[in-house]
Write a protein that holds these residues in place. Structure first.
Motif, PDB file in Angstrom:
ATOM      1  N   HIS A  45     -32.661 -18.545  68.944  1.00  0.00           N
ATOM      2  CA  HIS A  45     -33.006 -17.699  67.799  1.00  0.00           C
ATOM      3  C   HIS A  45     -31.753 -17.313  67.008  1.00  0.00           C
ATOM      4  O   HIS A  45     -31.753 -17.324  65.766  1.00  0.00           O
ATOM      5  CB  HIS A  45     -33.723 -16.438  68.275  1.00  0.00           C
ATOM      6  CG  HIS A  45     -35.180 -16.631  68.546  1.00  0.00           C
ATOM      7  ND1 HIS A  45     -36.081 -17.049  67.578  1.00  0.00           N
ATOM      8  CD2 HIS A  45     -35.923 -16.450  69.671  1.00  0.00           C
ATOM      9  CE1 HIS A  45     -37.290 -17.114  68.088  1.00  0.00           C
ATOM     10  NE2 HIS A  45     -37.233 -16.758  69.360  1.00  0.00           N
TER      11      HIS A  45
ATOM     12  N   LEU B 279     -30.486 -19.978  64.743  1.00  0.00           N
ATOM     13  CA  LEU B 279     -31.308 -20.131  63.544  1.00  0.00           C
ATOM     14  C   LEU B 279     -31.170 -18.931  62.606  1.00  0.00           C
ATOM     15  O   LEU B 279     -31.815 -18.888  61.554  1.00  0.00           O
ATOM     16  CB  LEU B 279     -32.778 -20.310  63.941  1.00  0.00           C
ATOM     17  CG  LEU B 279     -33.123 -21.606  64.676  1.00  0.00           C
ATOM     18  CD1 LEU B 279     -34.568 -21.563  65.172  1.00  0.00           C
ATOM     19  CD2 LEU B 279     -32.893 -22.816  63.782  1.00  0.00           C
TER      20      LEU B 279
ATOM     21  N   ALA C 136     -32.187 -15.962  63.244  1.00  0.00           N
ATOM     22  CA  ALA C 136     -33.390 -15.135  63.342  1.00  0.00           C
ATOM     23  C   ALA C 136     -33.160 -14.017  64.351  1.00  0.00           C
ATOM     24  O   ALA C 136     -32.602 -14.240  65.430  1.00  0.00           O
ATOM     25  CB  ALA C 136     -34.590 -15.978  63.765  1.00  0.00           C
TER      26      ALA C 136
ATOM     27  N   SER D 203     -40.923 -14.404  74.333  1.00  0.00           N
ATOM     28  CA  SER D 203     -40.861 -15.824  73.967  1.00  0.00           C
ATOM     29  C   SER D 203     -40.617 -16.690  75.198  1.00  0.00           C
ATOM     30  O   SER D 203     -41.221 -17.764  75.352  1.00  0.00           O
ATOM     31  CB  SER D 203     -39.742 -16.053  72.946  1.00  0.00           C
ATOM     32  OG  SER D 203     -39.981 -15.343  71.756  1.00  0.00           O
TER      33      SER D 203
ATOM     34  N   ALA E 299     -43.066 -24.724  68.551  1.00  0.00           N
ATOM     35  CA  ALA E 299     -43.474 -24.617  67.152  1.00  0.00           C
ATOM     36  C   ALA E 299     -44.054 -23.238  66.870  1.00  0.00           C
ATOM     37  O   ALA E 299     -43.778 -22.628  65.828  1.00  0.00           O
ATOM     38  CB  ALA E 299     -44.483 -25.709  66.817  1.00  0.00           C
ATOM     39  N   GLY E 300     -44.851 -22.732  67.786  1.00  0.00           N
ATOM     40  CA  GLY E 300     -45.442 -21.413  67.607  1.00  0.00           C
ATOM     41  C   GLY E 300     -44.416 -20.303  67.578  1.00  0.00           C
ATOM     42  O   GLY E 300     -44.632 -19.256  66.964  1.00  0.00           O
ATOM     43  N   LEU E 301     -43.280 -20.542  68.230  1.00  0.00           N
ATOM     44  CA  LEU E 301     -42.206 -19.549  68.266  1.00  0.00           C
ATOM     45  C   LEU E 301     -41.179 -19.760  67.156  1.00  0.00           C
ATOM     46  O   LEU E 301     -40.209 -19.011  67.061  1.00  0.00           O
ATOM     47  CB  LEU E 301     -41.492 -19.609  69.621  1.00  0.00           C
ATOM     48  CG  LEU E 301     -42.316 -19.186  70.837  1.00  0.00           C
ATOM     49  CD1 LEU E 301     -41.590 -19.570  72.126  1.00  0.00           C
ATOM     50  CD2 LEU E 301     -42.579 -17.686  70.806  1.00  0.00           C
ATOM     51  N   GLY E 302     -41.402 -20.796  66.325  1.00  0.00           N
ATOM     52  CA  GLY E 302     -40.435 -21.106  65.283  1.00  0.00           C
ATOM     53  C   GLY E 302     -39.163 -21.717  65.821  1.00  0.00           C
ATOM     54  O   GLY E 302     -38.107 -21.635  65.190  1.00  0.00           O
ATOM     55  N   LEU E 303     -39.245 -22.367  66.986  1.00  0.00           N
ATOM     56  CA  LEU E 303     -38.067 -22.914  67.647  1.00  0.00           C
ATOM     57  C   LEU E 303     -38.147 -24.421  67.842  1.00  0.00           C
ATOM     58  O   LEU E 303     -37.383 -24.987  68.625  1.00  0.00           O
ATOM     59  CB  LEU E 303     -37.878 -22.247  69.021  1.00  0.00           C
ATOM     60  CG  LEU E 303     -37.486 -20.781  68.994  1.00  0.00           C
ATOM     61  CD1 LEU E 303     -37.526 -20.197  70.403  1.00  0.00           C
ATOM     62  CD2 LEU E 303     -36.098 -20.601  68.396  1.00  0.00           C
TER      63      LEU E 303
ATOM     64  N   ALA F 199     -40.208 -30.315  63.646  1.00  0.00           N
ATOM     65  CA  ALA F 199     -40.786 -29.387  62.686  1.00  0.00           C
ATOM     66  C   ALA F 199     -41.050 -30.048  61.347  1.00  0.00           C
ATOM     67  O   ALA F 199     -41.993 -29.710  60.641  1.00  0.00           O
ATOM     68  CB  ALA F 199     -39.849 -28.190  62.503  1.00  0.00           C
ATOM     69  N   SER F 200     -40.201 -31.035  60.950  1.00  0.00           N
ATOM     70  CA  SER F 200     -40.365 -31.697  59.671  1.00  0.00           C
ATOM     71  C   SER F 200     -41.286 -32.895  59.729  1.00  0.00           C
ATOM     72  O   SER F 200     -41.536 -33.540  58.726  1.00  0.00           O
ATOM     73  CB  SER F 200     -38.987 -32.143  59.152  1.00  0.00           C
ATOM     74  OG  SER F 200     -38.434 -33.121  60.026  1.00  0.00           O
TER      75      SER F 200
END
Length: 236
Positions: free
Chosen positions: A151, A154, A156, A164, A203-207, A213-214
């Motif tokens: 995190h 990133l 964040a 998480s 993906a659900g955690l934005g990690l 992701a792309s």
């Protein structure tokens, strides 16, 4: 940690004190567990294999439950080592998360019966203590640290990296447990199922790694080799 070396003889180390004897008996118990399964792990069998009396085993562990507790603690220490070792292998803390979680599967497959002792009812006489739960929490703490670093990389801010880490642990533990017990549904390949579950959680955690992701086909699902990182049976 649990050793594959069968060379333990109680009489040979008795002068070194209880700590050496306990260490040797625990190593031998781990070998019995790996080679013959939980049903073979009795205090009498352990004593016979170690060339000591059953009384010695009771003195050092108290009961079969005490031996089970010691094995559980050893297992979580080894799991923590596995996570930390895998994390150190990667410079990018975000891309490290997938191999870290896949190393959980490698650990479970390399130590199937120990894994069942840690998380299941392989040794039904054992009631987990606060100490063994603390060791489990420390193993989770290694994953929590990896999540916090990802995190941070990133940019964040996350108030609760532990939550998480728990989500990731749950994501990997489910398919791995199905595979260990031989009940993976629809003949699904174990590694692929675990990888998909982890990627969904990331993906659900934005990690999720950037390539995943792309939607890039160059990510871990595209032609990547199986992760077969060997897990040592002892800590050095």
């Amino acid at each position: 940690m649990i050793s594959n070396d069968p060379g333990f003889d109680y009489q040979a180390v008795r002068r070194e004190g209880d700590a050496a004897a306990r260490r040797g008996l625990l190593d031998l118990a781990g070998k019995l567990l790996a080679e013959e399964g939980p049903q073979a792990l009795t205090l009498r069998t352990l004593a016979q294999r170690a060339n000591c009396s059953t009384k010695v085993v009771y003195t050092l562990f108290g009961s079969k439950g005490g031996l089970s507790e010691a094995l559980k603690v050893e297992g979580f220490a080894l799991l923590r080592f596995t996570v930390e070792r895998e994390r150190r292998r990667h410079r990018d803390p975000v891309r490290a998360l997938l191999p870290i979680m896949m190393s959980y599967r490698s650990f479970a497959l390399a130590h199937r019966d120990l894994f069942r002792v840690m998380f299941g009812n392989a040794l039904p006489d054992h009631v987990p203590t606060d100490f063994s739960r603390q060791q489990a929490r420390q193993a989770l703490g290694a994953l929590e640290e990896a999540v916090a670093q990802a995190h941070a990389a990133l940019g964040a801010r996350v108030d609760n990296p532990l939550a998480s880490a728990v989500r990731l642990w749950a994501a990997v533990h489910g398919p791995v447990s199905l595979e260990i017990e031989g009940i993976t549904p629809f003949d699904t390949e174990g590694e692929g199922l675990t990888r998909l579950a982890v990627l969904d959680a990331l993906a659900g955690l934005g990690l999720a790694p950037a390539a995943i992701a792309s939607g890039s086909p160059s990510g871990p699902l595209a032609g990547s080799a199986p992760i077969t990182d060997s897990i040592p049976s002892t800590l050095t």
